[in-house]
Design a protein around this motif. Structure first.
Motif, PDB file in Angstrom:
ATOM      1  N   PRO A 137      11.451  38.108  18.264  1.00 34.44           N
ATOM      2  CA  PRO A 137      12.273  37.104  18.989  1.00 34.44           C
ATOM      3  C   PRO A 137      12.838  37.726  19.835  1.00 34.44           C
ATOM      4  O   PRO A 137      12.610  39.191  20.478  1.00 34.44           O
ATOM      5  CB  PRO A 137      13.686  37.638  16.907  1.00 34.44           C
ATOM      6  CG  PRO A 137      12.332  37.990  16.707  1.00 34.44           C
ATOM      7  CD  PRO A 137      11.051  38.369  17.155  1.00 34.44           C
ATOM      8  N   THR A 140      14.947  40.882  20.131  1.00 33.40           N
ATOM      9  CA  THR A 140      14.235  42.035  19.737  1.00 33.40           C
ATOM     10  C   THR A 140      13.779  42.703  21.190  1.00 33.40           C
ATOM     11  O   THR A 140      13.919  43.919  21.279  1.00 33.40           O
ATOM     12  CB  THR A 140      12.879  41.996  18.907  1.00 33.40           C
ATOM     13  OG1 THR A 140      12.855  41.597  17.824  1.00 33.40           O
ATOM     14  CG2 THR A 140      11.871  42.990  19.104  1.00 33.40           C
ATOM     15  N   SER A 187      -2.834  36.467  18.453  1.00 30.20           N
ATOM     16  CA  SER A 187      -2.296  34.881  17.699  1.00 30.20           C
ATOM     17  C   SER A 187      -1.405  34.056  17.355  1.00 30.20           C
ATOM     18  O   SER A 187      -1.136  33.439  18.718  1.00 30.20           O
ATOM     19  CB  SER A 187      -1.479  36.393  16.243  1.00 30.20           C
ATOM     20  OG  SER A 187      -0.065  37.424  17.146  1.00 30.20           O
ATOM     21  N   ALA A 381      -7.854  41.024  13.389  1.00 34.28           N
ATOM     22  CA  ALA A 381      -6.846  40.619  12.901  1.00 34.28           C
ATOM     23  C   ALA A 381      -6.617  39.515  13.800  1.00 34.28           C
ATOM     24  O   ALA A 381      -5.567  39.219  13.518  1.00 34.28           O
ATOM     25  CB  ALA A 381      -5.417  42.206  13.146  1.00 34.28           C
TER      26      ALA A 381
ATOM     27  N   LYS B   2       2.170  43.546  15.468  1.00 32.68           N
ATOM     28  CA  LYS B   2       3.160  42.884  14.625  1.00 32.68           C
ATOM     29  C   LYS B   2       2.720  43.590  13.133  1.00 32.68           C
ATOM     30  O   LYS B   2       1.749  43.271  12.290  1.00 32.68           O
ATOM     31  CB  LYS B   2       3.686  41.464  14.262  1.00 32.68           C
ATOM     32  CG  LYS B   2       4.374  41.579  15.722  1.00 32.68           C
ATOM     33  CD  LYS B   2       4.807  39.680  15.537  1.00 32.68           C
ATOM     34  CE  LYS B   2       3.965  38.905  16.372  1.00 32.68           C
ATOM     35  NZ  LYS B   2       4.007  39.496  17.434  1.00 32.68           N
ATOM     36  N   ILE B  43      11.564  42.865  13.828  1.00 30.41           N
ATOM     37  CA  ILE B  43      11.762  41.613  13.879  1.00 30.41           C
ATOM     38  C   ILE B  43      12.773  40.933  13.330  1.00 30.41           C
ATOM     39  O   ILE B  43      14.096  40.326  13.472  1.00 30.41           O
ATOM     40  CB  ILE B  43      10.515  40.752  13.767  1.00 30.41           C
ATOM     41  CG1 ILE B  43      10.013  41.007  15.351  1.00 30.41           C
ATOM     42  CG2 ILE B  43      10.812  39.202  13.496  1.00 30.41           C
ATOM     43  CD1 ILE B  43       7.978  40.950  14.715  1.00 30.41           C
ATOM     44  N   ASP B  85       7.852  44.839  15.203  1.00 31.40           N
ATOM     45  CA  ASP B  85       6.375  45.027  16.228  1.00 31.40           C
ATOM     46  C   ASP B  85       6.053  46.110  16.907  1.00 31.40           C
ATOM     47  O   ASP B  85       7.726  46.288  17.519  1.00 31.40           O
ATOM     48  CB  ASP B  85       7.326  43.624  17.177  1.00 31.40           C
ATOM     49  CG  ASP B  85       6.665  43.624  18.198  1.00 31.40           C
ATOM     50  OD1 ASP B  85       4.945  43.566  17.875  1.00 31.40           O
ATOM     51  OD2 ASP B  85       6.772  43.761  19.242  1.00 31.40           O
ATOM     52  N   VAL B  86       5.734  46.607  16.547  1.00 28.05           N
ATOM     53  CA  VAL B  86       5.231  48.362  16.919  1.00 28.05           C
ATOM     54  C   VAL B  86       3.851  48.340  17.903  1.00 28.05           C
ATOM     55  O   VAL B  86       3.271  47.653  17.986  1.00 28.05           O
ATOM     56  CB  VAL B  86       4.859  49.416  15.684  1.00 28.05           C
ATOM     57  CG1 VAL B  86       6.054  49.119  15.006  1.00 28.05           C
ATOM     58  CG2 VAL B  86       3.775  48.828  14.894  1.00 28.05           C
ATOM     59  N   GLU B  87       3.794  49.344  18.515  1.00 30.46           N
ATOM     60  CA  GLU B  87       2.454  49.392  19.246  1.00 30.46           C
ATOM     61  C   GLU B  87       1.294  49.701  18.828  1.00 30.46           C
ATOM     62  O   GLU B  87       0.216  49.762  19.367  1.00 30.46           O
ATOM     63  CB  GLU B  87       2.520  50.799  20.430  1.00 30.46           C
ATOM     64  CG  GLU B  87       3.926  50.150  21.475  1.00 30.46           C
ATOM     65  CD  GLU B  87       3.519  51.551  22.753  1.00 30.46           C
ATOM     66  OE1 GLU B  87       2.769  51.996  22.539  1.00 30.46           O
ATOM     67  OE2 GLU B  87       4.276  51.266  23.663  1.00 30.46           O
ATOM     68  N   GLN B 113      -1.461  44.461   9.165  1.00 27.24           N
ATOM     69  CA  GLN B 113      -1.163  43.783   9.820  1.00 27.24           C
ATOM     70  C   GLN B 113      -1.031  42.697   9.560  1.00 27.24           C
ATOM     71  O   GLN B 113      -1.622  42.003   8.931  1.00 27.24           O
ATOM     72  CB  GLN B 113      -2.084  44.581  10.825  1.00 27.24           C
ATOM     73  CG  GLN B 113      -2.095  43.527  12.026  1.00 27.24           C
ATOM     74  CD  GLN B 113      -2.898  44.416  13.527  1.00 27.24           C
ATOM     75  OE1 GLN B 113      -3.433  45.309  13.189  1.00 27.24           O
ATOM     76  NE2 GLN B 113      -3.166  43.588  14.482  1.00 27.24           N
ATOM     77  N   VAL B 114      -0.015  41.927  10.559  1.00 24.56           N
ATOM     78  CA  VAL B 114       0.156  40.756  10.721  1.00 24.56           C
ATOM     79  C   VAL B 114      -1.457  39.630  11.630  1.00 24.56           C
ATOM     80  O   VAL B 114      -1.389  39.989  12.637  1.00 24.56           O
ATOM     81  CB  VAL B 114       1.042  39.539  11.017  1.00 24.56           C
ATOM     82  CG1 VAL B 114       1.249  38.468  11.134  1.00 24.56           C
ATOM     83  CG2 VAL B 114       2.175  40.361  10.483  1.00 24.56           C
ATOM     84  N   MET B 115      -1.603  39.318  11.149  1.00 27.60           N
ATOM     85  CA  MET B 115      -3.041  38.506  11.602  1.00 27.60           C
ATOM     86  C   MET B 115      -2.820  37.137  12.098  1.00 27.60           C
ATOM     87  O   MET B 115      -3.408  36.402  12.762  1.00 27.60           O
ATOM     88  CB  MET B 115      -3.764  38.043  10.199  1.00 27.60           C
ATOM     89  CG  MET B 115      -5.519  37.590  10.888  1.00 27.60           C
ATOM     90  SD  MET B 115      -6.502  38.079   9.452  1.00 27.60           S
ATOM     91  CE  MET B 115      -8.149  37.278  10.110  1.00 27.60           C
ATOM     92  N   PHE B 116      -1.869  35.623  11.206  1.00 25.49           N
ATOM     93  CA  PHE B 116      -1.758  35.036  12.219  1.00 25.49           C
ATOM     94  C   PHE B 116      -0.278  34.675  11.645  1.00 25.49           C
ATOM     95  O   PHE B 116       0.740  34.347  11.382  1.00 25.49           O
ATOM     96  CB  PHE B 116      -1.733  33.680  11.365  1.00 25.49           C
ATOM     97  CG  PHE B 116      -1.458  32.464  12.150  1.00 25.49           C
ATOM     98  CD1 PHE B 116      -2.221  31.913  12.981  1.00 25.49           C
ATOM     99  CD2 PHE B 116      -1.173  31.613  10.696  1.00 25.49           C
ATOM    100  CE1 PHE B 116      -1.999  30.305  13.512  1.00 25.49           C
ATOM    101  CE2 PHE B 116      -0.659  30.227  11.524  1.00 25.49           C
ATOM    102  CZ  PHE B 116      -1.123  29.621  12.363  1.00 25.49           C
ATOM    103  N   ALA B 117       0.694  33.711  12.866  1.00 28.37           N
ATOM    104  CA  ALA B 117       1.952  34.130  12.986  1.00 28.37           C
ATOM    105  C   ALA B 117       2.154  32.192  12.901  1.00 28.37           C
ATOM    106  O   ALA B 117       1.607  31.711  13.642  1.00 28.37           O
ATOM    107  CB  ALA B 117       2.605  34.555  13.184  1.00 28.37           C
TER     108      ALA B 117
END
Lengths: 397, 123
Positions: A137, A140, A187, A381, B2, B43, B85-87, B113-117
């Motif tokens: 966002p 952020t 992604s 991922a 993410k 986020i 949302d991190v490094e 961990q997020v794979m798809f958004a």
């Protein structure tokens, strides 16, 4: 001039104005705010009443005034300042933009903050655009940028020492990160990502124009161009990954390849040899082959060997294993992979698993390859990569 | 990168805490959120209602069948999450370790961990 044309002009001019302002007054944070405000005023006024004869001077004047306004709260003072036109310093723009780039890559910042600040201050992207590119966002991203500015101030941030040489590796790394963010559509929809890669290339060109003799700068630019050239061939219409060996090479961007090859070749002539030069040389070797089968794997292998020596990294070893397998067969490659298993950064890593799966498949060990593709698919991922690995596994059944 | 930092709650464990301990959890989350906002890593975060208020929807033969109660027959349930949302994964784990729930016996915080958004963030 129309809105979009004004936006392009502002994107080009604002970093120059910011650079000149910071050089003159120091205090990055205040200057950045002032330039943002001046840019905002321009984006409202110029499409209506036309672009002034000297748009950069206009922005300098307005931004300087905003800055002085902010610094001096005294009313009488402020009025006097707004009547007297602050002189517009004529400083070479490119120089300042480069200095600005070095400032944004302040070592006190995290890589994510360096990237965000660079895109905003030097790339001229808005916070909203940067947020969109990184799929977070706007709020952020705004927090991250404002935090980065505060940290630069706390670190006593004005421009780094004139040479800035010790910060060059950080600058190159940040540009590399920006490029990779644009390149690996990890992604979401790929909408804003190519722009990011293009922006990284633009900034790398800028650095290269200032430091044409630096081999690593040329190497990084060459690497970006050669990688970017493959963009159209990297994915199917449905968004699935196409591995290098299966890409339609006629879909590669010839102009970018030619330019990248020439740069890669010239970068190897530099006094010191670095990792970007070697990676560019590897990319150039791939680009040099008319078909995947004609790839000079001996040269690729030799380049990975040198790269492994000067910048040891398990990923490099992994790539060397791939090259060795092409030269001497899958068993030789698998033997190198066995050595990587002990590295905790690599054990269970999807890249290691997918390379092993591929080599096992070539060695005819179908069952083991199938299991390995499945494990690799679970470990990644990236949705596109997972689909690719699943389809590889399915092919074996 | 993410990550979803997932808080699994066990109502029995939480009920057994003293009022003071419960208040400390609330304060801890408040400070955690402030710090994440300041660093630009937050986020969003959402907390969920008690699992006793959950409903499970299944469609069978084209007809939705709704039953009360959570999906899993388990002691622990999803209580809420932080979306950050991190490094690096290391950073996500470091953040997760600062969540008060992680320090409570019988509870733990999961990092994925997020794979798809898709959705609002891409608008």
């Amino acid at each position: 001039m129309t809105g979009p044309a004004v936006e392009d002009l502002l994107r080009q001019l604002m970093p120059q104005v910011l650079g000149a302002l910071v050089r003159r007054y120091g205090q990055f944070e205040g200057c950045e705010d002032a330039v943002q405000e001046a840019g905002l005023a321009a984006s409202v006024q110029w499409p209506r009443s036309g672009v002034p004869d000297n748009p950069r001077g206009w922005l300098m004047t307005v931004a300087s005034r905003r800055l002085i306004d902010a610094v001096r709260s005294d009313q009488a003072r402020r009025e006097r300042e707004s009547v007297v036109e602050p002189p517009v310093p004529e400083v070479a723009d490119t120089d300042d933009t480069l200095l600005l780039l070095f400032l944004c890559c302040h070592p006190a910042l995290t890589a994510a903050s360096q990237t965000a600040l660079t895109l905003r201050a030097v790339g001229g992207l808005t916070t909203a655009e940067i947020a969109r590119a990184f799929l977070v966002p706007e709020q952020t991203m705004a927090a991250r940028i404002s935090r980065a500015k505060q940290r630069i101030r706390a670190a006593g941030g004005s421009f780094p020492p004139p040479s800035g040489a010790e910060r060059l590796p950080v600058v190159l790394h940040v540009l590399y990160l920006i490029f990779n963010e644009g390149y690996t559509a990890s992604s979401g929809s790929a909408l804003d990502r190519p722009d990011l890669a293009a922006e990284a290339i633009r900034l790398a060109r800028l650095v290269h124009a200032q430091l044409p003799a630096d081999g690593e700068v040329s190497g990084l630019l060459a690497l970006m161009l050669l990688t970017h050239a493959r963009r159209a061939a990297r994915t199917t219409a449905g968004g699935d990954l196409v591995p290098l060996a299966e890409q339609d090479r006629s879909a590669w961007d010839r102009d970018l390849v030619t330019e990248g090859m020439a740069l890669a070749a010239s970068s190897l002539g530099a006094a010191a040899l670095g990792p970007y030069q070697l990676q560019a040389a590897i990319a150039a070797t791939h680009a040099d082959a008319a078909t995947a089968a004609e790839t000079d794997w001996r040269q690729v292998y030799a380049l990975y060997l040198i790269l492994e020596r000067i910048a040891p990294n398990p990923m490099v070893t992994l790539n060397r294993a791939v090259a060795l397998a092409e030269l001497s067969g899958p068993a030789a490659g698998l033997a190198v992979l066995a050595g990587l298993e002990a590295d905790e950064r690599m054990a269970g890593h999807h890249r290691l698993l997918s390379v092993r799966a591929h080599l096992l498949e070539r060695a005819g060990e179908v069952e083991a390859a199938y299991e390995c593709y499945r494990r690799a698919a679970r470990a990644t991922a990236s949705l596109a990569e997972r689909r690719h690995l699943e389809s590889r596994a399915a092919r074996l059944r | 990168m993410k990550f979803l930092i997932i808080m699994h709650i066990n109502p029995a464990v939480l009920d057994a805490l003293t009022e003071q301990e419960k208040a400390a959890i609330g304060d801890g989350h408040g400070r955690f959120m402030e710090a994440l906002k300041e660093s630009g890593e937050l986020i969003t975060t959402q907390a969920l209602v008690d699992p006793s208020q959950a409903a499970v929807v299944r469609v069978r033969d084209g007809q939705p069948v709704v039953t009360d109660g959570p999906f899993l027959e388990a002691k622990e349930f999803l209580g809420g999450f932080y979306f950050v949302d991190v490094e690096s994964k290391a950073r996500a784990i470091e953040l997760a370790a600062r969540i008060p729930d992680a320090a409570i016996d019988g509870l733990g915080v999961e990092v994925r961990q997020v794979m798809f958004a898709d959705g609002l963030l891409e608008a």
